[in-house]
Scaffold this motif. Structure first.
Motif, PDB file in Angstrom:
ATOM      1  N   THR A   1       0.750   7.567   0.832  1.00 53.93           N
ATOM      2  CA  THR A   1       0.140   8.813   0.351  1.00 53.93           C
ATOM      3  C   THR A   1      -1.349   8.663   0.134  1.00 53.93           C
ATOM      4  O   THR A   1      -2.113   9.588   0.361  1.00 53.93           O
ATOM      5  CB  THR A   1       0.775   9.252  -0.982  1.00 53.93           C
ATOM      6  OG1 THR A   1       1.601   8.204  -1.457  1.00 53.93           O
ATOM      7  CG2 THR A   1       1.558  10.511  -0.823  1.00 53.93           C
ATOM      8  N   GLU A   2      -1.741   7.471  -0.366  1.00 58.67           N
ATOM      9  CA  GLU A   2      -3.165   7.287  -0.635  1.00 58.67           C
ATOM     10  C   GLU A   2      -3.866   6.511   0.467  1.00 58.67           C
ATOM     11  O   GLU A   2      -5.027   6.741   0.747  1.00 58.67           O
ATOM     12  CB  GLU A   2      -3.345   6.514  -1.957  1.00 58.67           C
ATOM     13  CG  GLU A   2      -2.893   7.296  -3.153  1.00 58.67           C
ATOM     14  CD  GLU A   2      -2.354   6.394  -4.247  1.00 58.67           C
ATOM     15  OE1 GLU A   2      -2.610   5.178  -4.200  1.00 58.67           O
ATOM     16  OE2 GLU A   2      -1.660   6.914  -5.141  1.00 58.67           O
ATOM     17  N   TYR A   3      -3.111   5.619   1.095  1.00 57.98           N
ATOM     18  CA  TYR A   3      -3.734   4.668   2.017  1.00 57.98           C
ATOM     19  C   TYR A   3      -4.524   5.362   3.124  1.00 57.98           C
ATOM     20  O   TYR A   3      -5.682   5.027   3.375  1.00 57.98           O
ATOM     21  CB  TYR A   3      -2.670   3.769   2.632  1.00 57.98           C
ATOM     22  CG  TYR A   3      -3.224   2.767   3.620  1.00 57.98           C
ATOM     23  CD1 TYR A   3      -3.837   1.596   3.179  1.00 57.98           C
ATOM     24  CD2 TYR A   3      -3.144   2.996   4.991  1.00 57.98           C
ATOM     25  CE1 TYR A   3      -4.343   0.682   4.073  1.00 57.98           C
ATOM     26  CE2 TYR A   3      -3.649   2.088   5.891  1.00 57.98           C
ATOM     27  CZ  TYR A   3      -4.253   0.931   5.432  1.00 57.98           C
ATOM     28  OH  TYR A   3      -4.764   0.028   6.325  1.00 57.98           O
ATOM     29  N   TYR A   4      -3.911   6.353   3.796  1.00 59.75           N
ATOM     30  CA  TYR A   4      -4.558   6.956   4.967  1.00 59.75           C
ATOM     31  C   TYR A   4      -5.840   7.681   4.597  1.00 59.75           C
ATOM     32  O   TYR A   4      -6.853   7.564   5.280  1.00 59.75           O
ATOM     33  CB  TYR A   4      -3.594   7.884   5.697  1.00 59.75           C
ATOM     34  CG  TYR A   4      -2.525   7.109   6.444  1.00 59.75           C
ATOM     35  CD1 TYR A   4      -2.759   6.625   7.723  1.00 59.75           C
ATOM     36  CD2 TYR A   4      -1.312   6.830   5.856  1.00 59.75           C
ATOM     37  CE1 TYR A   4      -1.808   5.890   8.393  1.00 59.75           C
ATOM     38  CE2 TYR A   4      -0.340   6.098   6.515  1.00 59.75           C
ATOM     39  CZ  TYR A   4      -0.594   5.631   7.791  1.00 59.75           C
ATOM     40  OH  TYR A   4       0.352   4.897   8.447  1.00 59.75           O
ATOM     41  N   ALA A   5      -5.786   8.424   3.473  1.00 57.85           N
ATOM     42  CA  ALA A   5      -6.975   9.162   3.052  1.00 57.85           C
ATOM     43  C   ALA A   5      -8.076   8.182   2.639  1.00 57.85           C
ATOM     44  O   ALA A   5      -9.250   8.359   2.978  1.00 57.85           O
ATOM     45  CB  ALA A   5      -6.617  10.078   1.894  1.00 57.85           C
ATOM     46  N   GLN A   6      -7.649   7.135   1.934  1.00 52.82           N
ATOM     47  CA  GLN A   6      -8.599   6.143   1.448  1.00 52.82           C
ATOM     48  C   GLN A   6      -9.300   5.421   2.601  1.00 52.82           C
ATOM     49  O   GLN A   6     -10.501   5.221   2.612  1.00 52.82           O
ATOM     50  CB  GLN A   6      -7.796   5.116   0.667  1.00 52.82           C
ATOM     51  CG  GLN A   6      -8.446   4.560  -0.549  1.00 52.82           C
ATOM     52  CD  GLN A   6      -7.401   3.718  -1.275  1.00 52.82           C
ATOM     53  OE1 GLN A   6      -6.964   2.690  -0.772  1.00 52.82           O
ATOM     54  NE2 GLN A   6      -6.970   4.176  -2.434  1.00 52.82           N
ATOM     55  N   GLU A   7      -8.498   5.030   3.581  1.00 49.70           N
ATOM     56  CA  GLU A   7      -8.991   4.169   4.643  1.00 49.70           C
ATOM     57  C   GLU A   7      -9.702   4.964   5.737  1.00 49.70           C
ATOM     58  O   GLU A   7     -10.689   4.516   6.282  1.00 49.70           O
ATOM     59  CB  GLU A   7      -7.803   3.409   5.235  1.00 49.70           C
ATOM     60  CG  GLU A   7      -8.156   2.170   5.985  1.00 49.70           C
ATOM     61  CD  GLU A   7      -8.561   1.026   5.057  1.00 49.70           C
ATOM     62  OE1 GLU A   7      -8.948  -0.001   5.582  1.00 49.70           O
ATOM     63  OE2 GLU A   7      -8.504   1.183   3.816  1.00 49.70           O
ATOM     64  N   TYR A   8      -9.187   6.157   6.058  1.00 55.30           N
ATOM     65  CA  TYR A   8      -9.703   6.885   7.221  1.00 55.30           C
ATOM     66  C   TYR A   8     -10.242   8.277   6.879  1.00 55.30           C
ATOM     67  O   TYR A   8     -10.466   9.074   7.789  1.00 55.30           O
ATOM     68  CB  TYR A   8      -8.617   6.998   8.292  1.00 55.30           C
ATOM     69  CG  TYR A   8      -8.001   5.681   8.660  1.00 55.30           C
ATOM     70  CD1 TYR A   8      -8.717   4.742   9.415  1.00 55.30           C
ATOM     71  CD2 TYR A   8      -6.723   5.353   8.248  1.00 55.30           C
ATOM     72  CE1 TYR A   8      -8.164   3.525   9.735  1.00 55.30           C
ATOM     73  CE2 TYR A   8      -6.159   4.128   8.570  1.00 55.30           C
ATOM     74  CZ  TYR A   8      -6.882   3.217   9.310  1.00 55.30           C
ATOM     75  OH  TYR A   8      -6.333   2.012   9.629  1.00 55.30           O
ATOM     76  N   GLY A   9     -10.374   8.567   5.608  1.00 57.48           N
ATOM     77  CA  GLY A   9     -10.995   9.829   5.217  1.00 57.48           C
ATOM     78  C   GLY A   9     -10.156  11.050   5.561  1.00 57.48           C
ATOM     79  O   GLY A   9      -8.923  10.996   5.555  1.00 57.48           O
TER      80      GLY A   9
ATOM     81  N   TYR B   1      -1.735  11.851   8.002  1.00 51.84           N
ATOM     82  CA  TYR B   1      -0.602  11.687   7.097  1.00 51.84           C
ATOM     83  C   TYR B   1       0.129  13.014   6.908  1.00 51.84           C
ATOM     84  O   TYR B   1       1.352  13.085   6.965  1.00 51.84           O
ATOM     85  CB  TYR B   1      -1.098  11.133   5.758  1.00 51.84           C
ATOM     86  CG  TYR B   1      -0.010  11.008   4.731  1.00 51.84           C
ATOM     87  CD1 TYR B   1       0.855   9.925   4.750  1.00 51.84           C
ATOM     88  CD2 TYR B   1       0.173  11.992   3.755  1.00 51.84           C
ATOM     89  CE1 TYR B   1       1.881   9.817   3.829  1.00 51.84           C
ATOM     90  CE2 TYR B   1       1.189  11.894   2.835  1.00 51.84           C
ATOM     91  CZ  TYR B   1       2.044  10.807   2.868  1.00 51.84           C
ATOM     92  OH  TYR B   1       3.052  10.715   1.963  1.00 51.84           O
TER      93      TYR B   1
ATOM     94  N   GLU C   1       0.848  -1.192   0.000  1.00 50.23           N
ATOM     95  CA  GLU C   1       0.000   0.000   0.000  1.00 50.23           C
ATOM     96  C   GLU C   1       0.885   1.244   0.000  1.00 50.23           C
ATOM     97  O   GLU C   1       1.946   1.263   0.628  1.00 50.23           O
ATOM     98  CB  GLU C   1      -0.892   0.027   1.246  1.00 50.23           C
ATOM     99  CG  GLU C   1      -1.965  -1.031   1.257  1.00 50.23           C
ATOM    100  CD  GLU C   1      -3.153  -0.677   0.379  1.00 50.23           C
ATOM    101  OE1 GLU C   1      -3.168   0.432  -0.180  1.00 50.23           O
ATOM    102  OE2 GLU C   1      -4.048  -1.520   0.244  1.00 50.23           O
TER     103      GLU C   1
ATOM    104  N   GLN D   1      -6.111  11.705   6.193  1.00 54.09           N
ATOM    105  CA  GLN D   1      -5.295  12.615   5.384  1.00 54.09           C
ATOM    106  C   GLN D   1      -4.520  13.564   6.297  1.00 54.09           C
ATOM    107  O   GLN D   1      -3.320  13.787   6.126  1.00 54.09           O
ATOM    108  CB  GLN D   1      -6.208  13.403   4.435  1.00 54.09           C
ATOM    109  CG  GLN D   1      -5.466  14.289   3.456  1.00 54.09           C
ATOM    110  CD  GLN D   1      -4.578  13.480   2.527  1.00 54.09           C
ATOM    111  OE1 GLN D   1      -4.992  12.464   1.982  1.00 54.09           O
ATOM    112  NE2 GLN D   1      -3.326  13.896   2.361  1.00 54.09           N
TER     113      GLN D   1
END
Lengths: 548, 394
Positions: free
Chosen positions: A96-104, A111, A93, A108
């Motif tokens: 850069t994308e994972y945190y926003a994707q998973e936890y909104g 991160y 994963e 973000q």
């Protein structure tokens, strides 16, 4: 700054609160009980404050600052557990994308603030460094004067000192007798107090060494922190991962090519019906089978000193070990840990050749090792097959070119060039076809087809290679810390002063903690004598004492 | 063997209850004194003896279960939480002879019972060990930690006792609200145990078909009547009813349902208590403890923490690091459970420094003891069940 001379004649450094020698309060206050912290000595931090060094010293010597550092560390540590740290997000994963994707939005923000790598952030490091500095300075600032004061303390204390102790008693009558004095002294000695006498006055002391506990544990912590810091120096710390296929050998990183590890077999065991009736309910509750063991049967090989570089043929067998979770393979300072595995990785493909009529061409059977394919396959009946290109993990890149992601044969594609007997491999060009799993494409005019007849898989073990030269320092620091903690927590410094003034008894007691035991000691040694029962002067106050 | 071990725990639980009653009688009962002025009310002694007996049976439970399952019974949520209750009782049994404080028994024993009852809400059957747990460090690390936490929990009981004794309940300030919040938490735990235990005993199960967070169809079973349902949930079992509210897909609706039941149950119980007592719960307890010497209780809580802190540090950090080095290749890896053990350590370190150097004694120190225990419970429950990490074994 002038020294302060007490009426007993002792010269005290500026800032002293209780005379180092006789204990007479040198500063007036209206509190009933004297503040006995650090024996009322003058500390450097309370004495100088002019230069920058003094200011820094004073800042870090303050326990208040130390507590703030602890609290800040505590709060920031907790922030790092809100979402997983980057090292714990699923492999592959992208953070850069994972945190926003998973936890909104919260993810973000997490991160963006760098909380996904909180424990290695500069400011967290800075807090730990501040804690270390505070430990050193605050300990030195107190230990030196405290040590001096306890060493210099006199047996005869000033009456004002006695009166200001939390436990204090004074007899109403002047009938103190030597007999009682001897009795008390004997009782104190029996309780293993260290008894000193001077002019008919007595000081009984016990467990002074527990006062050094905090300083010992701070030293341990500092050593521990230094050990942790040393990891960042080259050569101190090694953390490598190695994948070894069954039946293969790999060099062990960090040994300079000296040691090799061979994986004979990788084993995964599960709890099944044999595990016993007892576990059945729990096993059926789980949706996936429960693993009972991960194991690599490994052998260690060593390159002899006189061997030619790179030659693996003359390796000496050193020893065998079954590497399991919780049971690493120890090689000098290096440990090999069972951490990962891959079952059924493709190992070999076997092929045959089909002619135009769909008949198998006799004798043309060959096996390709997907990890180390040969370039040419020659057959007695004149056929030759060449591997033109091999992609272990095939994909089409952005430019539309076929290429491979890595050397792991997860999606192998082979481009074969087939030369029937009538063609000369060195001069002519043969029939090209690309073969893979469920793929068989002709790339030019072909009359023969390569058929996959068999595929063989193998298990791969994932081992962590770890060397940590900081461990001895960390262990030393931890051990000293523990010793200091126990020393300061499970022993208590108790003192009892006994004086006779104009025939009256004065008795005072002080404990750095566990007053309960001190009170019991005093009650027991004065039993059957004319000595007064000391009063806990805090009991008479409504609110417990609050210092500062 | 396994069944026998469970029976031992039942007996122990009964004895903890008996011990609570004895300590209550020793405090509220009449003071009988004989001619020489000696106390003739023996119930405190009975209380202590039953507590010792209860600890004996608890240890028998652990020993038998250890033999039956083949590993130390501290490997999942039920086993660990029960061990925490037992450790607290053990700490009390050791500390009581020093201070002979019956009030401490009255405050400790119910908490012990509550912790054990809470533990038994988790699956209690024997579970096999995954490879990472197969090590003698399982019992070295976990048992040391649990003993340390049990002793620290005595600090909580003594701290709570101090607050109930000293806080002025005629006012309506933060302190009263704080004590009442502690009382509410305890009552809500009772409600949780009662409700979950009750429906479990009745074999209640409502099953739903729903769409999970991966947008796939799945089923979920509720062991409590559904106040809130899962995302697009449809009842497929005979028992149960259509819930008034459905949760979005990213929330584990069953957990929310359980929490909702506990909080509501706790509120009902707490309100009932307030109506019956007609004053704050802490205030109702205060007359019982008016003879408590605050200095002594303050010292007990401090001693408990001074004794428990090194043991907790040894088990929860030092042994933990040694095992982590062996099993996970590194002694420290910032796993959430590790971090929260460090936070607990830092918290009690701050407590000790505040107490020793800043003179935080008495009430402030008592509040800190309560918060420290809250941290321990947080690390046990929340970190294990909600924050996923290497330690999620339940």
């Amino acid at each position: 700054m002038k020294d302060v001379i007490c009426e007993c004649g002792h010269k005290n450094p500026y800032g002293t609160y209780l005379c180092e020698s006789c204990g007479k309060p040198l500063k007036e206050e209206d509190k009933k009980v004297a503040n006995m912290r650090y024996e009322g000595v003058a500390r450097r931090s309370q004495t100088y404050s002019s230069s920058i060094v003094d200011k820094v010293w004073n800042f870090f010597s303050s326990v208040k600052v130390g507590i703030w550092i602890i609290v800040l560390l505590l709060v920031s540590s907790s922030l790092g557990t809100i979402f997983p740290q980057e090292m714990y997000i699923p492999p592959g994963e992208n953070a850069t994308e994972y945190y926003a994707q998973e936890y909104g939005i919260a993810g973000q923000l997490y991160y963006d603030l760098g909380f996904h790598n909180l424990y290695s952030s500069w400011w967290y490091m800075l807090l730990i460094a501040a804690l270390g500095i505070s430990l050193v300075i605050a300990s030195l600032d107190r230990f030196v004067p405290l040590y001096r004061a306890l060493k210099k303390q006199r047996t005869t204390r000033h009456a004002a000192f006695m009166r200001k102790q939390r436990l204090y008693g004074e007899s109403d009558t002047d009938d103190s007798s030597d007999e009682d004095f001897d009795k008390v002294r004997a009782a104190l000695k029996k309780k293993r107090y260290n008894v000193r006498e001077e002019n008919g006055n007595l000081l009984a002391e016990k467990g002074r060494f527990s006062r050094w506990g905090p300083y010992v544990n701070h030293v341990g912590l500092i050593i521990f922190l230094i050990g942790g810091m040393l990891r960042f120096f080259p050569g101190m710390y090694l953390d490598e991962q190695v994948w070894v296929r069954e039946g293969e050998r790999e060099v062990i990183a960090g040994t300079g090519g000296e040691y090799f590890i061979e994986n004979h077999e990788f084993i995964v065991d599960f709890y099944d019906d044999d595990a016993g009736e007892l576990f059945q309910e729990a096993i059926t509750r789980e949706e996936a089978p429960v693993v009972s063991n991960f194991q690599t049967n490994a052998s260690l090989y060593r390159q002899p000193d006189d061997a030619s570089i790179g030659g693996e043929s003359d390796l000496e067998h050193v020893e065998d070990h079954e590497i399991r979770v919780n049971d690493p393979f120890q090689i000098d300072s290096i440990s090999l840990f069972q951490v990962d595995f891959k079952l059924n990785e493709l190992n070999t493909f076997s092929f045959g050749l089909e002619d135009e009529e769909g008949e198998m061409v006799g004798d043309v059977e060959f096996t390709v090792d997907l990890n180390d394919p040969e370039g040419f396959y020659e057959f007695d009946n004149g056929y030759t097959i060449e591997i033109m290109e091999y992609f272990p993990n095939f994909y089409i890149d952005d430019n539309g070119e076929p290429t491979t992601l890595n050397r792991v044969p997860d999606n192998p594609r082979i481009i074969f060039e087939v030369f029937p007997p009538e063609l000369e491999p060195n001069e002519d060009s043969g029939e090209l076809s690309m073969v893979g799993i469920q793929v068989n494409e002709s790339l030019n005019d072909t009359s023969h087809t390569i058929r996959m007849t068999d595929a063989d898989t193998i298990d791969v073990t994932g081992l962590t290679i770890r060397r940590d030269h900081t461990l001895p320092i960390i262990i030393t620091g931890g051990a000293i810390f523990m010793v200091g903690l126990v020393q300061g927590s499970y022993w208590h410094h108790r003192r009892i002063w006994l004086q006779r003034k104009d025939g009256r008894w004065l008795i005072a007691g002080h404990a750095n903690k566990n007053w309960h035991a001190l009170k019991k000691d005093i009650a027991s040694v004065t039993e059957g004598t004319s000595l007064p029962e000391p009063v806990d002067q805090l009991d008479s106050e409504e609110e417990p004492q609050k210092d500062e | 063997m396994f069944e026998m071990s469970s029976n031992m725990l039942y007996i122990a639980f009964g004895l903890y209850l008996l011990s609570t009653i004895c300590f209550a009688v020793s405090i509220t009962g009449k003071k009988f004194k004989n001619k020489t002025g000696e106390e003739r009310n023996k119930s405190a002694l009975f209380g202590y003896v039953t507590a010792v007996g209860a600890v004996g049976f608890s240890i028998a439970y652990m020993a038998l279960r250890w033999i039956a399952v083949g590993h130390a019974p501290v490997s999942n949520m039920f086993e660990y939480t029960a061990a925490l209750g037992i450790a607290m009782a053990l700490a009390f049994v050791i500390l009581y002879p020093i201070y002979k404080n019956n009030y401490l028994g009255l405050f400790t024993m119910p908490v012990v019972m509550l912790i054990i009852a809470y533990a038994s809400m988790f699956p209690t059957e024997a579970q096999p060990l995954i490879p990472a747990l197969q090590s003698e460090w399982l019992y070295i690390h976990v048992i040391t930690t649990v003993i340390g936490q049990g002793i620290l929990a005595i600090g909580f009981a003594a701290g709570l006792l101090y607050l109930v004794r000293m806080v002025d309940f005629t006012k309506k300030d933060k302190k009263v609200k704080g004590v009442e919040f502690i009382m509410f938490t305890l009552v809500a735990t009772v409600a949780y145990v009662g409700i979950v235990g009750g429906f479990q005993a009745a074999g209640y199960e409502a099953e739903f078909q729903y769409i999970n967070e991966f947008e796939e169809e799945a089923t979920i079973a509720y062991n409590l009547p559904p106040l809130v349902g899962p995302n697009e949930g449809e009842l497929i079992s005979e028992q149960g009813f259509d819930p008034p509210i459905l949760m979005p897909e990213f929330i584990v609706s069953e957990d929310v349902n359980t929490i909702l039941w506990s909080v509501l149950g706790g509120m009902v119980l707490y309100l009932l208590l307030r109506i019956v007592l007609r004053r704050p719960v802490g205030g109702a307890l205060q007359p019982l403890v008016r003879n408590v010497n605050p200095q002594t209780v303050d010292e007990i809580s401090y001693r408990a923490i001074a004794i428990g802190f090194p043991i907790f540090t040894l088990g929860g950090l030092i042994f933990a690091m040694i095992w982590a080095q062996i099993a996970w290749t590194r002694f420290w890896g910032w796993d959430p459970k590790e971090v929260w053990a460090l936070i607990t350590f830092l918290f009690y370190a701050a407590y000790l420094h505040l107490r020793l150097s800043r003179g935080w004694q008495g009430e402030r120190s008592a509040w800190l003891c309560v918060i420290g225990f809250a941290l321990i419970m947080f690390n046990l429950i929340f970190v294990n069940l909600v924050i996923a990490g290497l330690h999620s074994y339940a």
